[in-house]
Design a protein around this motif. Structure first.
Motif, PDB file in Angstrom:
ATOM      1  N   LEU A 185       0.821  -1.211   0.000  1.00 25.85           N
ATOM      2  CA  LEU A 185       0.000   0.000   0.000  1.00 25.85           C
ATOM      3  C   LEU A 185       0.854   1.260   0.000  1.00 25.85           C
ATOM      4  N   TYR A 186       1.974   1.250   0.736  1.00 21.33           N
ATOM      5  CA  TYR A 186       2.847   2.412   0.758  1.00 21.33           C
ATOM      6  C   TYR A 186       3.363   2.723  -0.649  1.00 21.33           C
ATOM      7  N   PHE A 187       3.871   1.685  -1.331  1.00 21.23           N
ATOM      8  CA  PHE A 187       4.407   1.929  -2.671  1.00 21.23           C
ATOM      9  C   PHE A 187       3.314   2.273  -3.667  1.00 21.23           C
ATOM     10  N   PHE A 188       2.136   1.654  -3.510  1.00 21.88           N
ATOM     11  CA  PHE A 188       1.026   1.969  -4.409  1.00 21.88           C
ATOM     12  C   PHE A 188       0.582   3.414  -4.230  1.00 21.88           C
ATOM     13  N   LEU A 189       0.427   3.838  -2.972  1.00 28.73           N
ATOM     14  CA  LEU A 189      -0.012   5.217  -2.729  1.00 28.73           C
ATOM     15  C   LEU A 189       1.080   6.222  -3.086  1.00 28.73           C
ATOM     16  N   HIS A 190       2.340   5.869  -2.843  1.00 26.95           N
ATOM     17  CA  HIS A 190       3.443   6.762  -3.196  1.00 26.95           C
ATOM     18  C   HIS A 190       3.513   6.933  -4.715  1.00 26.95           C
ATOM     19  N   ARG A 191       3.329   5.841  -5.435  1.00 27.39           N
ATOM     20  CA  ARG A 191       3.355   5.903  -6.894  1.00 27.39           C
ATOM     21  C   ARG A 191       2.170   6.718  -7.402  1.00 27.39           C
ATOM     22  N   LYS A 192       1.012   6.551  -6.778  1.00 28.59           N
ATOM     23  CA  LYS A 192      -0.161   7.304  -7.202  1.00 28.59           C
ATOM     24  C   LYS A 192       0.030   8.796  -6.956  1.00 28.59           C
TER      25      LYS A 192
END
Length: 108
Positions: A91-98
């Motif tokens: 979730l951290y990487f997904f939200l950071h990428r978003k």
């Protein structure tokens, strides 16, 4: 009353919304299946950290002697931390990428 040209747009918007809901449900189902698979190494790690001898009689590792209630609770907490940490990282990487994608689209 809606005009005849608006009806296809409304149907298209409803269909896009339904597809988005189905995709979210499929992603959640996939992550739950992944979390269930990650419980196996989580249990192995928990038994090892707690010093509980275990064996592999079937699908899940099992302690040789059933531990007491407090040890069982500690094993459960340790075992569920493995999938929870992985979910947090994803979730951290997904939200950071978003967020970085939003910044890139805003600057252009």
């Amino acid at each position: 009353m809606a005009e005849s040209g608006q009806i296809p747009r409304i149907l298209k918007a409803l269909l896009q919304g339904a597809v988005a809901v189905v995709l979210v449900l499929l992603i959640v189902l996939l992550l739950l299946a992944l979390d269930a698979l990650l419980l196996i190494p989580g249990l192995m790690l928990a038994y090892t950290l707690m010093g509980i001898p275990w064996h592999w009689p079937g699908i899940l590792p099992d302690p040789l002697n059933p531990p007491g209630p407090w040890i069982s609770m500690a094993v459960g907490v340790i075992a569920t931390l493995v999938p929870a940490l992985l979910d947090g990282i994803v979730l951290y990487f997904f939200l950071h990428r978003k967020k970085s994608g939003d910044k890139a689209s805003a600057s252009s």
